[in-house]
Design an enzyme around this catalytic site. Structure first.
Site, PDB file in Angstrom:
ATOM      1  N   TYR A  58       3.716   6.710  10.305  1.00 20.11           N
ATOM      2  CA  TYR A  58       4.387   7.731   9.492  1.00 20.11           C
ATOM      3  C   TYR A  58       5.097   8.774  10.357  1.00 20.11           C
ATOM      4  CZ  TYR A  58       2.910   6.906   4.653  1.00 20.11           C
ATOM      5  OH  TYR A  58       2.751   6.416   3.390  1.00 20.11           O
ATOM      6  N   LYS A 117      -6.517  -3.431  11.834  1.00 15.67           N
ATOM      7  CA  LYS A 117      -5.832  -4.718  11.990  1.00 15.67           C
ATOM      8  C   LYS A 117      -5.919  -5.058  13.472  1.00 15.67           C
ATOM      9  CE  LYS A 117      -3.458  -8.204  10.338  1.00 15.67           C
ATOM     10  NZ  LYS A 117      -4.051  -9.202   9.408  1.00 15.67           N
ATOM     11  N   ASP A 158      -6.247  -6.690   5.493  1.00 16.78           N
ATOM     12  CA  ASP A 158      -5.946  -7.696   4.461  1.00 16.78           C
ATOM     13  C   ASP A 158      -7.216  -8.080   3.699  1.00 16.78           C
ATOM     14  OD1 ASP A 158      -6.819  -8.802   6.866  1.00 16.78           O
ATOM     15  OD2 ASP A 158      -5.531 -10.570   6.758  1.00 16.78           O
ATOM     16  N   ASP A 199      -3.912   3.568  -3.315  1.00 21.77           N
ATOM     17  CA  ASP A 199      -3.293   3.246  -4.610  1.00 21.77           C
ATOM     18  C   ASP A 199      -4.035   2.085  -5.261  1.00 21.77           C
ATOM     19  OD1 ASP A 199      -1.285   5.175  -4.400  1.00 21.77           O
ATOM     20  OD2 ASP A 199       0.291   3.806  -5.082  1.00 21.77           O
TER      21      ASP A 199
HETATM   22  C1  IPM Z   1       0.959   9.547  -0.990  1.00 23.38           C
HETATM   23  C2  IPM Z   1       2.434   9.302  -1.197  1.00 23.38           C
HETATM   24  C3  IPM Z   1       3.185   9.856   0.001  1.00 23.38           C
HETATM   25  C4  IPM Z   1       2.740   9.063   1.205  1.00 23.38           C
HETATM   26  C5  IPM Z   1       4.721   9.856  -0.130  1.00 23.38           C
HETATM   27  C6  IPM Z   1       5.170  10.604  -1.356  1.00 23.38           C
HETATM   28  C7  IPM Z   1       5.391  10.405   1.097  1.00 23.38           C
HETATM   29  O1  IPM Z   1       2.680   7.949  -1.411  1.00 23.38           O
HETATM   30  O2  IPM Z   1       0.565  10.723  -0.865  1.00 23.38           O
HETATM   31  O3  IPM Z   1       0.212   8.574  -0.950  1.00 23.38           O
HETATM   32  O4  IPM Z   1       3.283   7.976   1.495  1.00 23.38           O
HETATM   33  O5  IPM Z   1       1.831   9.523   1.887  1.00 23.38           O
HETATM   34 MG    MG Z   2       0.917   6.757  -1.564  1.00 25.57          MG
END
Ligand code: IPM
Ligand code: MG
Length: 379
Positions: free
Chosen positions: A139, A194, A226, A254
């Protein structure tokens, strides 16, 4: 206690409004005093100031004891240069405030077991904690960019590249956070990597293993990302604390959120080394339902509870909010995202009514007594 309120874009403003009402009610009940100040962030700040994270907003966030954040983003900004896109606001806040430890609990409320896309027996009672490193990895790694390839499969072709990297102190500090969190729970950490392919994550695995020597009472397991993605939908209850890097944590959190039935229920905390934090729902700005008054405010309300517990040292107040949320769920109130026919929901409600009900529960009134129109939108 100074709280910076950054509602952001899309449903951010609607859900944060309800969380602030809940904070006010909590303060009233417990005789606490919060000082709040609101600022623009994300697309809203770009429209007003030409930048998603203006200095005024960043300075307010720096000066506050804690930050309550809604959500940022809208498809209409997809064509902007990267530095001006709404997402840069949240990435900038994480970086500038040193918010390296991201807590994303995935908790399946007993009232919502049937809202999950997995079989109820797989998720009933689920309570896992994903700890995502938040200021390193691919990131933020430099260099990154576009260039003409000098080697690889197509020398001379246009290419893009990012850099995945982690330093020893970055891995050590997040590993300590995870082991300490595990001590307060069931004393088990799964570190996701990984290492079979990536040098960065072989190093991650080695450093986590070294730090583990200081926590002999905690069990440590290593898992490839994975496989972790698969185990999360196969037998999610086998996990307790999961610690991983920024990128894998983004994806797995997520996935874990969906196990609980709705991402609309999940709070998160992003902490610095002194437990100052930014608190936000795990979901995004949902432009498709923005302004319709149907968004679920509970993730943001629960984020406010986490804020009271972690950054403001008010765990009794946090407990009160969490109990109030459980009470309204037990009373059958459901926003469309957690509504499933015949599964305990008795009233489909909108954002404001859900906020009303939590406030009423906090102030001692029965949640079911909350008034207001029942919305009829189909989920
Ligand atoms: C999260 C979101 C963010 C990330 C985005 C909005 C930059 O997906 O907080 O998980 O990727 O960290
Ligand atoms: Mg996210």
């Amino acid at each position: 206690m100074k709280i910076a309120i950054l509602p952001g874009d899309g449903i951010g403003t609607e859900i944060v409004e309800q969380a602030v009402r809940v904070l006010d009610a909590t303060a009233q009940v417990l005789g606490l005093k919060f000082e709040t100040e609101t600022a623009l962030v994300g697309g809203a700040a770009y429209e007003a100031h030409g930048h998603p994270l203006p200095d005024s907003t960043l300075n307010l966030a720096k000066a506050a004891d804690a930050i309550l954040f809604g959500a940022v983003g809208d498809w209409k900004y997809d064509k902007l240069e990267r530095a001006l896109r709404p997402e840069q606001a949240i990435l900038g806040l994480r970086k500038h405030l040193g918010l390296f430890a991201n807590f994303r609990p995935a908790l399946c409320y007993e009232q919502l077991t049937h809202a999950s896309s997995l079989k109820p027996e797989l998720v009933a009672g689920l309570d896992i904690l994903i700890i995502r490193e938040l200021t390193g990895d691919i990131y933020f790694g430099q260099p990154r960019g576009r260039r003409t390839a000098v080697d690889g499969h197509f020398p001379g072709a246009e290419e893009a590249f990012d850099t995945m990297r982690y330093s020893r102190p970055e891995i050590e500090r997040i590993a300590h956070v995870a082991f300490q969190a595990a001590r307060r729970r069931s004393k088990k950490v799964t570190s996701v990597d990984k290492a079979n392919v990536l040098e960065t994550f072989q190093f991650w695995k080695d450093v986590v293993t070294e730090v583990h020597a200081q926590y002999p009472d905690v069990e440590l397991e290593h898992m490839y990302v994975d496989n972790a993605a698969m185990q999360l939908v196969r037998a999610p209850k086998k996990f307790d604390v999961v610690v991983t890097g920024n990128m894998f944590g983004d994806i797995l959190s997520d996935e874990a959120a969906m196990l609980t039935g709705s991402i609309g229920m999940l709070p998160s905390a992003s902490l610095d080394k002194n437990n100052k934090g930014l608190y936000e729902p795990s979901h995004g700005s949902a432009p498709d339902i923005a302004g319709k008054g149907v968004a679920n405010p509970l993730a943001t309300i629960l984020s406010a509870a986490m804020m009271l517990r972690f950054s403001l040292d008010q765990s009794a107040a946090a407990d009160r909010i969490e109990s109030a949320v459980k009470a309204v769920l037990s009373a059958g109130l459901r926003t469309p995202d957690i509504w499933s026919e015949g599964q305990g929901g008795t009233r489909k409600v909108g954002t404001r009514e859900m906020g009303d009900a939590v406030v009423a529960a906090l102030l001692g009134g029965a949640a079911a007594k909350a008034t207001g129109k029942t919305i009829t939108t189909k989920s």
